[in-house]
Scaffold this active site. Structure first.
Site, PDB file in Angstrom:
ATOM      1  N   THR A 178       0.800  -1.228   0.000  1.00 20.45           N
ATOM      2  CA  THR A 178       0.000   0.000   0.000  1.00 20.45           C
ATOM      3  C   THR A 178       0.836   1.283   0.000  1.00 20.45           C
ATOM      4  O   THR A 178       0.542   2.200  -0.769  1.00 20.45           O
ATOM      5  CB  THR A 178      -0.986  -0.023   1.179  1.00 20.45           C
ATOM      6  OG1 THR A 178      -2.069  -0.908   0.851  1.00 20.45           O
ATOM      7  CG2 THR A 178      -1.555   1.353   1.463  1.00 20.45           C
ATOM      8  N   CYS A 238       7.272  -1.085   6.393  1.00 23.98           N
ATOM      9  CA  CYS A 238       7.441  -1.384   7.808  1.00 23.98           C
ATOM     10  C   CYS A 238       8.704  -0.754   8.373  1.00 23.98           C
ATOM     11  O   CYS A 238       9.742  -0.729   7.709  1.00 23.98           O
ATOM     12  CB  CYS A 238       7.536  -2.896   8.012  1.00 23.98           C
ATOM     13  SG  CYS A 238       6.155  -3.803   7.309  1.00 23.98           S
ATOM     14  N   ASN A 296       7.308  -6.449  13.463  1.00 24.02           N
ATOM     15  CA  ASN A 296       6.714  -5.179  13.036  1.00 24.02           C
ATOM     16  C   ASN A 296       5.235  -5.142  13.386  1.00 24.02           C
ATOM     17  O   ASN A 296       4.747  -5.942  14.190  1.00 24.02           O
ATOM     18  CB  ASN A 296       6.909  -5.003  11.526  1.00 24.02           C
ATOM     19  CG  ASN A 296       6.132  -6.037  10.738  1.00 24.02           C
ATOM     20  OD1 ASN A 296       6.142  -7.226  11.078  1.00 24.02           O
ATOM     21  ND2 ASN A 296       5.452  -5.618   9.689  1.00 24.02           N
ATOM     22  N   CYS A 344       2.720  -6.132  11.723  1.00 24.90           N
ATOM     23  CA  CYS A 344       1.944  -7.313  11.301  1.00 24.90           C
ATOM     24  C   CYS A 344       2.696  -8.619  11.515  1.00 24.90           C
ATOM     25  O   CYS A 344       2.294  -9.656  10.979  1.00 24.90           O
ATOM     26  CB  CYS A 344       1.548  -7.171   9.831  1.00 24.90           C
ATOM     27  SG  CYS A 344       0.619  -5.666   9.463  1.00 24.90           S
ATOM     28  N   GLU A 348       5.444  -9.998  10.443  1.00 22.16           N
ATOM     29  CA  GLU A 348       6.136 -10.770   9.409  1.00 22.16           C
ATOM     30  C   GLU A 348       7.578 -10.313   9.184  1.00 22.16           C
ATOM     31  O   GLU A 348       8.332 -10.987   8.483  1.00 22.16           O
ATOM     32  CB  GLU A 348       5.370 -10.718   8.077  1.00 22.16           C
ATOM     33  CG  GLU A 348       5.577  -9.479   7.229  1.00 22.16           C
ATOM     34  CD  GLU A 348       4.694  -8.317   7.633  1.00 22.16           C
ATOM     35  OE1 GLU A 348       4.534  -7.376   6.835  1.00 22.16           O
ATOM     36  OE2 GLU A 348       4.163  -8.356   8.752  1.00 22.16           O
ATOM     37  N   ALA A 390      -4.218  -7.467   3.197  1.00 21.40           N
ATOM     38  CA  ALA A 390      -5.673  -7.320   3.297  1.00 21.40           C
ATOM     39  C   ALA A 390      -6.239  -6.420   2.213  1.00 21.40           C
ATOM     40  O   ALA A 390      -7.280  -6.721   1.631  1.00 21.40           O
ATOM     41  CB  ALA A 390      -6.043  -6.785   4.674  1.00 21.40           C
TER      42      ALA A 390
END
Length: 987
Positions: free
Chosen positions: A356, A372, A584, A586, A588, A775
């Site tokens: 994004t 990130c 981070n 999320c 990953e 997402a």
């Protein structure tokens, strides 16, 4: 007058005195379209009056009944008005049928079945009566010619011919869609003097209502929205009112594209350097037909949040958007026109999608493209508030944040400068929480940050409570994500039912940087000092009690997540130059951080569904996709706009990227493989092996062309230790005598040959892979997100762009092929909340193939993730789902994740409060069987896929309380909701 006649009459005519009106008076700015086309102010009090009389007609008019009805009606009216105003688009108008739909829905959701049943039957009868009357009048009536309001306010004839043509064009090539149905529904919402914007929205909304019956209506809706966008964008860039059909855009795109670039530069949105590309060549490479590939959810998301605009007027068409991103990423290429076209073709075909921030900012004047950022917070006021300021600067341009707070001294620790005692880490976390909310990325999405704390920190118990809704609100962070950074030694103490000691980091400063056997040695030495009275701040707890509390808080609040320090560090390629202190936002990314390095990762995801056919994985196509994707990600590092110097220094030195994947379940369904099966685990293994092989090989190719990253020497890579090899390092550190059944290390490709290339040539990137949640970008591509199983096969998804009906198109195709797709099946899917498991006439093979997330044992997800993890140099965002939960199940599940060597886990998922709307079922038996309330979680017997393997034994007994005895009480439903529009993972 019957109660249903009363409701219809009250909604269509001015009200009498409200008996129980909860919201008297008109709702400002909203209008109601009556069936005759007349427009009147929308008045919620009519709903309240109608509902009141309806309930009194059923339940009597005694004083007690009146008081009860007053309360019910007030609540229902608020629900109905909120639903209408939330869903309404520009124009702020409702049709009378829309209002009645919401009345019906509210009655059913509230289980007022007597009133609702009569109302449903009455509406159907009234619809038949109106149809008969309309047919009788049609022969003699002359339909009035409607007018629309132009941009300057002048009334002009409504061009019904173009309206019909646009709808026909939107339906072209799609089976099962009916232009006539859309046109009829559109005409129902037209009125004399309608604005151009409302006219553009009318067919979109009409098509949206039909998505539940045929998934291709989602594509129709997207194409109709694109027509609205074309008028908006063409008029803006050419400075006069213009519009074009999809067919006309092949000729219009070249001139539009060049005008678009000029307009973007003139309005100081695009980088002036874009003007130096060969714009005519790039315009000729655009593929307007790819506009037809979007589903509505994806296109509406792009329209709302990604396409460039000037004060709300969009001027960026979809293919210009993809080319703008491609140009922005190709800025430093030698032949940047050629590479821009290559990158464009990859993005616009949905084979790969950048993250994004890259989509938001590539080609703009502030090209912050990284996803990130990971930081370590120092143990002093300057360091703490610098970290909070850094958070704000990094979040401003769409970065997701992970903060390592472990170095900050704990509650009660000595402060030398003031000779006082520390208040611990929690008050500073509160400030970081509020900063994340204040900096909301320009309104595009909420600022988001995750705080990490290691399990031995003396403030860990308060840290677990941060997301609770009770207690001192000054010591709560209701918006910040939190995660436990768990060393292996703690998990071993849990399994042994041992004692765990909590310390303040100012007294044990080296624990922060240690892991594996070195951590154990130092930790046990500090325990010895504590036992001798040589430590000032420490606390001893039973390890299994702390574990139980960690699981309970995870269940009750959705936080803190569980992430594992030792696998992240032992398998890190970069252990020679630093330590991984956290993941981070999320979970990953696993990169080193320190006081002078802020880790940065640049993400993008391969659409696995686009590389699979019924015959299997298209390895040649996948290799080509990965090669170009890795080049794009590497380019981001040099182009990126860095807001703080520590991020720039770290990123240019190590050059990490994170190539991930999405569409995993779509790929499984194409291959006819149920998620809960050994075959799915095997496919997870083989597909990730292929991505890993080509990602590493592509980084070697880039190193040969551009040079290896500067800190390569001494890394695991330089020693010939690839991710598949570092699994052995973890087994050795844990003292696992046999890897059989714990870590699978099987491989199929030529890893020895690649290993030699890595050692000889080097890599361009210190890290190459990470599986992010995807997402939003998966919505853009119209596939399942990341490695997730489907939530439901028919549901309403909520995100920042609104509510969207989502239907599993693959399931519909299979049901059609077997003659099972009809109105009854739609009704059943709604009744069972998108699950086919309890629908008797659905064959067992389809029940297994289309089992939803809560019908699949999460042990299957962990086993598949473990197979992927052996190939990945970073981590993966792994959500876990559990139906009929218990403390013992959570204990078993999270111990399994640790035992299998997973580096991190992400959300623990619960059912959402957002369900399929069940009020518009047509042609049912009239018994409301499709709208009865159902339990929040389907019974475990709802589906019978292959039996999940028994991977680990039940939680062992250890004295009078085990971790398996976690008391979850009535907490179910408090874990993370599956479809939260404010949640980063749901965006």
């Amino acid at each position: 007058m019957s109660l249903t006649t009363e409701i219809e009459t009250r909604l269509s005519n001015p009200p009498a005195m409200a008996v129980g009106s909860a919201r008297p008076g008109t709702e400002p700015g909203y209008q109601l379209i009556r069936r005759n086309g007349a427009v009147t102010p929308f008045d919620p009090s009519k709903i309240a009056v109608a509902l009141t009389k309806a309930f009194l007609a059923v339940e009597g008019s005694g004083a007690a009944a009146s008081r009860r009805v007053h309360d019910i009606v007030a609540d229902l009216t608020d629900q109905i008005v909120a639903a209408l105003t939330r869903r309404v688009e520009a124009g702020r108008t409702f049709h009378i049928e829309d209002v009645q739909d919401q009345v019906e829905l509210a009655l059913m959701r509230s289980e007022h079945h007597k009133v609702a049943r009569a109302y449903v039957l009455y509406r159907e009868e009234r619809a038949r009566e109106r149809a008969r009357a309309a047919n009788e009048a049609k022969a003699t009536a002359v339909e009035p010619r409607l007018q629309m309001k132009d941009a300057d306010g002048a009334l002009v004839p409504l061009d019904e011919a173009r309206l019909a043509a646009i709808i026909d064009e939107a339906c072209a090539g799609l089976e099962g869609v009916a232009p006539e149905a859309i046109l009829a529904e559109t005409r129902r919402n037209l009125y004399d003097g309608i604005s151009r914007d409302e006219l553009a929205l009318a067919p979109i909304l009409a098509a949206r209502t039909l998505v539940e019956t045929e998934p291709d209506y989602a594509k129709v809706s997207a194409r109709l929205l694109n027509d609205k966008l074309r008028r908006e964008a063409l008029s803006f860039v050419f400075g006069q009112a213009e519009e074009a059909t999809q067919a006309e855009m092949a000729a219009r795109y070249p001139s539009y594209f060049q005008a678009y670039v000029k307009a973007g530069i003139d309005h100081e949105l695009l980088d002036p350097e874009l003007a130096h590309f060969d714009l005519a060549r790039l315009a000729g490479a655009l593929r307007p037909e790819r506009d037809l590939n979007f589903d509505y959810l994806g296109f509406q998301t792009l329209y709302d949040r990604y396409f460039l605009h000037v004060r709300g007027t969009r001027f960026e068409l979809a293919q210009a958007f993809f080319m703008r991103v491609a140009m922005g990423v190709a800025l430093r290429e030698v032949d940047r026109d050629e590479k821009a076209i290559e990158f464009y073709n990859l993005l616009s075909s949905f084979r790969f999608m950048s993250s994004t921030p890259t989509l938001f900012n590539a080609g703009t004047r502030r090209s912050q493209l990284a996803s990130c950022f990971l930081t370590t917070v120092s143990d002093d006021l300057d360091g703490i508030f610098k970290a909070i300021k850094d958070n704000a600067l990094l979040a401003k341009y769409s970065g997701g944040l992970g903060n390592d707070w472990t170095p900050v001294r704990g509650l009660g620790a000595h402060i030398k400068g003031t000779n006082g005692e520390s208040q611990g880490v929690v008050p500073f976390l509160k400030v970081a929480n509020d900063t994340a909310i204040a900096v909301n990325q320009g309104g595009k999405r909420k600022g988001a940050v995750c705080a990490y704390l290691e399990t031995w920190h003396v403030d860990i118990e308060e840290f677990l409570d941060l997301r609770k809704n009770t207690g001192d609100d000054r010591r709560r962070t209701h918006d910040m994500n939190t995660a436990n950074w768990v060393p292996d030694l703690f998990m071993q103490r849990v399994e042994a039912d041992g004692v765990w000691t909590l310390f303040s980091p100012d007294e044990v400063p080296d624990l922060h940087d240690l892991y594996g056997p070195a951590f154990r040695e130092a930790y046990e030495a500090y325990e010895g000092k504590a036992a001798r009275g040589e430590m000032h701040v420490f606390k001893q707890v039973r390890a299994v009690d702390l574990w139980r509390r960690m699981l309970t808080m995870l269940f009750e609040t959705g936080h803190p997540w569980l992430t594992f320090k030792d696998p992240c560090n032992i398998r890190s390629p970069q252990g020679h130059v630093g330590v991984v202190h956290s993941s981070n936002l999320c979970t990953e990314i696993t990169l080193n951080t320190s006081h002078d390095e802020v880790a940065v990762c640049n993400l993008g995801s391969v659409n696995l569904a686009a590389h699979v056919t019924a015959d299997g994985l298209d390895r040649e196509k996948l290799a080509a996709t990965v090669k170009t994707a890795m080049r794009m990600l590497d380019n981001v590092i040099d182009i990126n706009f860095y807001t703080i110097p520590e991020a720039r220094r770290s990123n240019l030195r190590h050059r990490p990227v994170g190539l991930g994947l999405m569409g995993f379940q779509d790929a499984l369904q194409t291959l006819r493989i149920p998620y809960g099966s050994d075959a799915a685990i095997t496919f997870a293994d083989e597909s990730m092996e292929a991505i890993s092989f080509h990602a590493i090989a592509s980084s070697v190719d880039l190193a040969a062309e551009r040079g290896r990253y500067s800190s390569f020497e001494g890394s695991l890579w330089s020693r010939g230790i690839l991710p598949i090899d570092s699994v052995g390092l973890l087994a050795e550190a844990r003292g696992v005598a046999s890897e059989e059944g714990v870590f699978n290390r099987a491989a199929t490709l030529d890893w020895e040959g690649l290993r030699q290339r890595v050692v000889t040539t080097g890599l361009r990137n210190s890290n190459t892979m990470a599986i992010a949640p995807t997402a939003t970008i998966s919505n853009i591509c119209g596939v399942s997100q990341s490695i997730e199983p489907a939530y439901q096969n028919l549901f309403v998804k909520s995100n920042m762009s609104g509510d969207f009906t989502v239907v599993n198109a693959a399931l519909v195709r299979d049901l059609k092929a077997r003659g099972l797709w009809d109105e009854v099946m739609v009704s059943d899917l709604k009744y069972f909340d998108g699950s086919v498991g309890q629908i008797d006439r659905v064959p067992d093979d389809l029940k297994a193939l289309y089992a939803t997330a809560f019908e699949i044992d999460s042990a299957w997800l962990i086993e598949a993730a473990a197979r992927r993890q052996k190939w990945i140099d970073q981590a993966q965002s792994l959500n876990l789902y559990i139906a009929n939960p218990s403390g013992r199940k959570l204990d078993t599940l999270y111990r399994l994740a640790w035992q299998r060597g997973l580096k991190t886990t992400y959300y623990l998922r619960s059912r959402s409060a957002t369900h399929v709307e069940k009020s518009t079922l047509k042609g049912t038996d009239g018994k409301l069987n499709a709208v009865s309330a159902v339990s929040a979680v389907l019974p475990s017997a709802a589906v019978a896929p292959a039996k999940a393997p028994i991977f680990v034994a039940e939680a062992r007994s250890s004295g009078d309380a085990t971790a398996g005895d976690v008391d979850l009480g009535n907490a179910w439903g408090k874990a993370c909701a599956i479809d939260d529009p404010d949640c980063e993972a749901c965006q």
